[in-house]
Design an enzyme around this catalytic site. Structure first.
Site, PDB file in Angstrom:
ATOM      1  CD  GLU A  27      -2.844  -0.558   2.213  1.00  0.00           C
ATOM      2  OE1 GLU A  27      -2.813   0.045   3.111  1.00  0.00           O
ATOM      3  OE2 GLU A  27      -4.012  -1.735   1.903  1.00  0.00           O
ATOM      4  CG  HIS A  70      10.265 -28.528   1.813  1.00  0.00           C
ATOM      5  ND1 HIS A  70      11.155 -29.600   1.642  1.00  0.00           N
ATOM      6  CD2 HIS A  70      10.428 -27.764   3.657  1.00  0.00           C
ATOM      7  CE1 HIS A  70      11.679 -29.653   2.481  1.00  0.00           C
ATOM      8  NE2 HIS A  70      11.393 -28.480   3.765  1.00  0.00           N
ATOM      9  CE  LYS A  76     -11.469   0.912   3.408  1.00  0.00           C
ATOM     10  NZ  LYS A  76     -11.135   1.809   4.571  1.00  0.00           N
TER      11      LYS A  76
HETATM   12  O1  PA5 Z   1      -3.976   0.916   5.566  1.00  0.00           O
HETATM   13  C1  PA5 Z   1      -4.593   1.160   5.495  1.00  0.00           C
HETATM   14  O2  PA5 Z   1      -5.490   2.324   5.440  1.00  0.00           O
HETATM   15  C2  PA5 Z   1      -6.425   0.693   5.092  1.00  0.00           C
HETATM   16  O3  PA5 Z   1      -5.412  -1.325   5.156  1.00  0.00           O
HETATM   17  C3  PA5 Z   1      -7.246   0.538   5.952  1.00  0.00           C
HETATM   18  O4  PA5 Z   1      -6.426  -0.273   7.434  1.00  0.00           O
HETATM   19  C4  PA5 Z   1      -7.973  -0.344   6.307  1.00  0.00           C
HETATM   20  O5  PA5 Z   1      -8.575  -0.094   4.709  1.00  0.00           O
HETATM   21  C5  PA5 Z   1      -9.144  -0.959   6.699  1.00  0.00           C
HETATM   22  O6  PA5 Z   1      -9.342   0.765   7.141  1.00  0.00           O
HETATM   23  P1  PA5 Z   1     -10.154   1.613   8.208  1.00  0.00           P
HETATM   24  O7  PA5 Z   1      -9.534   1.267   9.356  1.00  0.00           O
HETATM   25  O8  PA5 Z   1     -10.584   2.759   7.388  1.00  0.00           O
HETATM   26  O9  PA5 Z   1     -11.515   0.349   8.711  1.00  0.00           O
END
Ligand code: PA5
Length: 455
Positions: A294, A316, A429
Site C-alpha cells: 500500500e 518446500h 472501498k
Molecule cells: O492501511 C490502510 O489504510 C487500509 O488497509 C485500512 O487499514 C483498511 O482499509 C481498514 O480501514 P479502516 O481502519 O478505516 O476500517
C-alpha cells in the site's frame, strides 16, 4: 538490537549483473539518505504529513489509558474479539501471534493465567463468521471494533451482526461488551459510539492504518491479553534513536531501503520476499506485505511486489522458483538468535538414513536450513538480506516493526512517491459502497453497473 547483514547482495558475492557495489552505493547516496532522514524527522510533527506514527513510541497518555482500561476489565471476559481489516487487524495479529504463548486460544484458563483468548475477525466470509460467532460465548466476550474511517463495509457489517447478537443476549448492558477504536471526531462509528455510550479509544490523526500498530489500534488488544506494552515502547524508542542517525553506514533501515530501491531500479529485482525463520513471526510477513504494497505501489510504475513466505516451510513450496525461476527477487530472511525453547531430537533409528538427526536440536536444524537456503540462493546469484533479532520478545519485535516502517518511509522517498496515501484501496472501498447502495454513491453505482454490463 536488530542486525542487518547485506553481504549477500554485494556484487563480490553474486556478481555485478545481479548485485550491488554496496560500499560505493552507500557513498554515492550518503547525502540523499541523510536528507531523507532529516526531512522525515523535521516533518513528523507537522499536521497533514501522515508521519505521526513516528511519535507513537512517546505517547505516554495512550499507554496510560490503555493500561487503565485493561486493568479495569481484567477477569471480566473470557475472550477478546477484534473486528477490523487491513491496517486495523494485521499489526494486532502479527504481534499477538509472535508474543503470546503458541496456541494461546487452545490453552486452559489456568495456563493462560486467567487472561482472555483473542480472535481476529478480519474477513467477511459468512461460513467462518458464523462458525466463530456460534463458538464464542458473547456474554463473556469483549468486542474491540477498530476502524479509522469508521465506515469500512467489512468491519461495520461484522459490527452490526455482533452488536445485534450482544443486545439480544444482554439487553441494554450490551454496551459494556464493546470498545471502539476509531477517529477522534469523524466517522459513523464515532457517532454511534457516542450515541450508544461505548468506551472508545482513538486512532490518532495522521496515522494511516498500516502504520497504526503502536497506537491504541494495537496497544489495546495487547494490554487486554496481558502483553508487556512498556517493553514494546522501550524497543521503539531505542530503535527510533538509532534510526535518527543520518549516516547510512550506521542506519539499518536506510541501508535496507537503499538496497531494495537500487536492486529494483538498477537490477530488475521488482519482487521482495519476506521470509522469517520462525512460525511465531509468520504474520509479520502479512503485516509487511500490506505495509510495502500500500505504501509503495504508486503512480502506475513504482512498486516492488511483496511476497510472504515462511522458513523452513516454504523451502518446500517456493524456493524452487526463487532459485531457478526469474531472477527478479530480493529475499529477506528474518532470523531469531535464541529461541525460547531447545528441542532435542531423540537418538533413535540410528542405523537408518535419518539417524544423523538424532542428538541434534530442532534449533540447530532450523538455523542450518536458513544457512543452506541462503547459500543455495546466492549460488544461483539471488540477492539475500538477513535481519536478525536476538529473541522473539516485545522489545525486539517492536524494534523490527518500527525499523520496517522507517525503511518503508525511506524507500518511498527514494522513489519520490507519496508513501502514505492509498487511492487504490479507497477506490475499491467506494465501489463496494456504491454496489451495496450507500447514500451519496448513486453516481458511482450507475457508472459501475455500466462497466459491469460491458463484460
Ligand atoms: O492501511 C490502510 O489504510 C487500509 O488497509 C485500512 O487499514 C483498511 O482499509 C481498514 O480501514 P479502516 O481502519 O478505516 O476500517
Amino acid at each position: 538490537m536488530i542486525k542487518l547483514c547485506c553481504n549477500y547482495v554485494d556484487e563480490a558475492v553474486i556478481g555485478a549483473e545481479n548485485g550491488l557495489n554496496i560500499k560505493h552505493e552507500f557513498e554515492n547516496y550518503k547525502d540523499t539518505i541523510a536528507n531523507i532522514i532529516s526531512d522525515l524527522n523535521k516533518r513528523k510533527d507537522k499536521p497533514g504529513q501522515w508521519l505521526q506514527w513516528m511519535n507513537l513510541g512517546y505517547s505516554e497518555e495512550t499507554v496510560w489509558y490503555v493500561k487503565e482500561y485493561a486493568s479495569m476489565v481484567q477477569g471480566r471476559f473470557e475472550n477478546i474479539l477484534v473486528l477490523g481489516i487491513g491496517g486495523s487487524a494485521l499489526g494486532g495479529l502479527a504481534v499477538t501471534e509472535a508474543l503470546l504463548k503458541p496456541y494461546w486460544n487452545l490453552l486452559s484458563e489456568e495456563q493462560r493465567k486467567g487472561l482472555p483468548r483473542i480472535f481476529f475477525l478480519d474477513n467477511i466470509d459468512p461460513d467462518s463468521m458464523t462458525g466463530l460467532l456460534n463458538m464464542l460465548d458473547l456474554s463473556k466476550t469483549l468486542v474491540n471494533v477498530i476502524t479509522k474511517s469508521g465506515s469500512t463495509a467489512e468491519t461495520m457489517s461484522q459490527f452490526m451482526i455482533v452488536k445485534n447478537m450482544l443486545e439480544q443476549e444482554l439487553g441494554s448492558n450490551y454496551r459494556y461488551n464493546i470498545v471502539a477504536t476509531t477517529d477522534k471526531r469523524t466517522g459513523v462509528l464515532r457517532q454511534i459510539a457516542e450515541q450508544e455510550g461505548y468506551k472508545t479509544f482513538v486512532v490518532p490523526d495522521d496515522v494511516g492504518g498500516r502504520f497504526s500498530v503502536f497506537s491504541a489500534v494495537g496497544l489495546l488488544p495487547f494490554a487486554l491479553v496481558g502483553l508487556d506494552i512498556d517493553e514494546m515502547i522501550n524497543g521503539i524508542k531505542d530503535m527510533d534513536l538509532a534510526l535518527k542517525n543520518t549516516d547510512i553506514n550506521e542506519n539499518i533501515a536506510a541501508q535496507n531501503a537503499l538496497i531494495h530501491y537500487l536492486l529494483d531500479t538498477k537490477k530488475g529485482k521488482n519482487m521482495c520476499v519476506m521470509m522469517p525463520y520462525s512460525s511465531r513471526l509468520k504474520y509479520v510477513s502479512d503485516w509487511f506485505v500490506q505495509l510495502w504494497a500500500e505504501s509503495l505501489g504508486k503512480n502506475d510504475y513504482v512498486g516492488p511486489t511483496p511476497i510472504k513466505a515462511l522458513g523452513a516451510t516454504d523451502q518446500h513450496s517456493q524456493i524452487q522458483l526463487y532459485n531457478e525461476g526469474p531472477n527478479n527477487k530480493i529475499i529477506n530472511f528474518i532470523r531469531v538468535g535464541e529461541f525460547d525453547n531447545t528441542l532435542e531430537i531423540p537418538q533413535i533409528f540410528e542405523y537408518t538414513g535419518i539417524g544423523y538427526l538424532g542428538g541434534k536440536s530442532v534449533n540447530r536444524l532450523i538455523n542450518a536450513e536458513a544457512d543452506s537456503t541462503r547459500v543455495a540462493l546466492t549460488d544461483c546469484k539471488r540477492p539475500v538480506v538477513t535481519i536478525t533479532i536476538d529473541k522473539v520478545n516485545g522489545y525486539s519485535l517492536a524494534q523490527l516493526l518500527y525499523m520496517l516502517e522507517i525503511q518503508t518511509a525511506i524507500t518511498g522517498a527514494l522513489y519520490n512517491i507519496d508513501t502514505f496515501n492509498q487511492p487504490g484501496v479507497e477506490q475499491a472501498k467506494n465501489y463496494t459502497y456504491a454496489l451495496m447502495g450507500r447514500a451519496g454513491y448513486e453516481e458511482s453505482a450507475q457508472e459501475l453497473q455500466a462497466k459491469m454490463a460491458m463484460v
